[in-house]
Design a protein around this motif. Structure first.
Motif, short mmCIF file in Angstrom:
data_model
loop_
_atom_site.label_atom_id
_atom_site.label_comp_id
_atom_site.label_asym_id
_atom_site.label_seq_id
_atom_site.Cartn_x
_atom_site.Cartn_y
_atom_site.Cartn_z
N ASP A 142 2.34 1.98 -3.31
CA ASP A 142 1.32 2.47 -4.23
C ASP A 142 0.82 3.86 -3.87
OD1 ASP A 142 1.51 0.11 -5.65
OD2 ASP A 142 -0.25 -0.81 -4.70
N GLY A 143 1.35 4.44 -2.80
CA GLY A 143 0.93 5.76 -2.37
C GLY A 143 -0.41 5.76 -1.64
N GLU A 144 -0.81 4.60 -1.14
CA GLU A 144 -2.07 4.47 -0.42
C GLU A 144 -1.83 4.58 1.08
OE1 GLU A 144 -3.43 0.61 -1.57
OE2 GLU A 144 -3.65 1.17 -3.68
N GLU A 145 -2.91 4.79 1.80
CA GLU A 145 -2.86 4.79 3.26
C GLU A 145 -2.59 3.36 3.73
OE1 GLU A 145 -3.11 7.33 5.50
OE2 GLU A 145 -3.04 8.64 3.75
N ALA A 182 0.84 -1.20 0.00
CA ALA A 182 0.00 0.00 0.00
C ALA A 182 0.88 1.25 0.00
CB ALA A 182 -0.93 0.00 1.21
N ARG A 183 1.92 1.24 0.82
CA ARG A 183 2.81 2.40 0.88
C ARG A 183 3.49 2.64 -0.46
NH1 ARG A 183 7.26 3.24 5.62
NH2 ARG A 183 8.37 1.51 4.67
#
Length: 94
Positions: free
Chosen positions: A15-18, A12-13
């Motif tokens: 991919d720029g996600e929370e 997730a990190r």
């Protein structure tokens, strides 16, 4: 904490996600500092992300051609000196 959950949060990190609930950047960094397997996993994930960056738009134009080009790039990287057996793309453990 289970490495599989850490790797989900790392993905997730990347991919720029929370991060998923219960994970923080500080917690992920702490786990990476202590876990060589997850550090290796993150390094491979970062290399894959770099190799595939920008490929989604190209896939819309010529899916077969872009897939072939990506596979060629991945094979070339896996053949570089210093690539470890576990890093080779498309090869299965025997």
């Amino acid at each position: 904490m289970l490495c599989s959950r850490i790797r989900t949060a790392l993905s997730a990190r990347l991919d720029g996600e929370e991060p998923p609930p219960g994970h923080t950047a500080r917690g992920l960094d702490g786990h990476l500092a202590a876990c060589a397997d997850c550090r290796d996993w993150e390094a491979r994930a970062r290399r894959l992300a770099a190799l595939t960056a920008g490929r989604a738009s190209a896939d819309d134009r010529e899916p077969g051609a872009s897939a072939d080009a990506l596979l060629a790039r991945l094979r070339a990287v896996s053949a570089l000196p210093g690539a470890e057996d576990g890093d080779r793309v498309g090869e299965q453990a025997g």
